[in-house]
Design an enzyme around this catalytic site. Sequence first.
Site, PDB file in Angstrom:
ATOM      1  CD  GLN A  11       2.605   5.053 -13.046  1.00  0.00           C
ATOM      2  OE1 GLN A  11       2.588   5.943 -14.353  1.00  0.00           O
ATOM      3  NE2 GLN A  11       3.852   4.793 -12.715  1.00  0.00           N
ATOM      4  CE  LYS A  13       8.415  12.124  -5.922  1.00  0.00           C
ATOM      5  NZ  LYS A  13       9.039  11.169  -4.594  1.00  0.00           N
ATOM      6  CG  ASP A  69      14.903  10.836   1.277  1.00  0.00           C
ATOM      7  OD1 ASP A  69      14.332  10.363   1.427  1.00  0.00           O
ATOM      8  OD2 ASP A  69      15.584  10.755   2.193  1.00  0.00           O
ATOM      9  CG  PHE A 154       1.126  11.024   3.139  1.00  0.00           C
ATOM     10  CD1 PHE A 154       1.744  11.368   3.432  1.00  0.00           C
ATOM     11  CD2 PHE A 154       0.539  11.960   1.936  1.00  0.00           C
ATOM     12  CE1 PHE A 154       3.071  11.773   2.515  1.00  0.00           C
ATOM     13  CE2 PHE A 154       0.981  12.529   1.043  1.00  0.00           C
ATOM     14  CZ  PHE A 154       2.524  12.262   1.216  1.00  0.00           C
ATOM     15  N   GLY A 155       0.987  11.336   6.475  1.00  0.00           N
ATOM     16  CA  GLY A 155       1.959  11.889   7.472  1.00  0.00           C
ATOM     17  C   GLY A 155       1.421  12.965   8.496  1.00  0.00           C
ATOM     18  CE1 TYR A 156       5.859  12.476  12.340  1.00  0.00           C
ATOM     19  CE2 TYR A 156       7.158  12.611   9.917  1.00  0.00           C
ATOM     20  CZ  TYR A 156       6.443  12.080  11.423  1.00  0.00           C
ATOM     21  OH  TYR A 156       7.710  11.304  11.859  1.00  0.00           O
ATOM     22  CE  LYS A 176      -0.587  15.909   0.650  1.00  0.00           C
ATOM     23  NZ  LYS A 176      -0.387  15.585   1.561  1.00  0.00           N
TER      24      LYS A 176
END
Length: 249
Positions: A11, A13, A69, A154-156, A176
């Site tokens: 949402q 995005k 992606d 989050f992630g890396y 971010k």
Amino acid sequence: MSEVVLASDNQGKIQEINSLLRNTPLEVVGQGSLGVEPIEETGTTFIDNALLKARNAARQTGRPAIADDSGLEVDALDGRPGVYSARFAGAQATDTENVEKLLAALDGLAPEKRGARFRCAMVYVTHADDADPLICEGAWAGKIITEPKGDNGFGYDPIFWIEGEKATAAVRADKKVLVVAHGNSLRALVKHLEGFSEEEIMQYNIPTGIPLIYRFHDDLTVAGSEYLADPAALEAAVSEVKNQAASKQ
């Protein structure tokens, strides 16, 4: 106003894209609201996966589609984890497991050899078999530090160091990846949809030659990436091409 399918149900995005599309005759809707079944991401590049997702959403809905992606590229690992960023340590790997595997792979490397970047590819197709998709790309450069820092993100993010900010992405949550790498590619795409009629957009009758419009056929060469980091230069380049196109009419 024409609806375009976003190959995502995020949402945040959706809202971000619709905000940037406010000067175009397009409105984005998430694929889930239209009953789209997600496709497996089997591509070897971010562009491959974005196109897979966009074509899948367009095929199932009969509407134009946007997809993206993104992931982390590490120089010392020849660009890995890349498209496998979310599953670097395995198909069901957690963020912590992915980070630990990456740190182990870079163990002992000097700071100057730990360069990396978050990269995002974003595409727009008018239909599932569109042979001339609009493709834009954004990147955010940094380096991988030796241990996590910061609780946000989050992630890396906790190990991705932003030299200009003297902090990791997990510390500077306002910087971010979605805003930088994703945002750059999205703004580039939107810039090329602004100023054109709905018919021109839907038929993709957009002047060629604009930096960051990669009109892919068999040639997947990326050019003009310097404009991604300079919105003013991009805007000037787009204006120049628009003026050239107008003078030829």
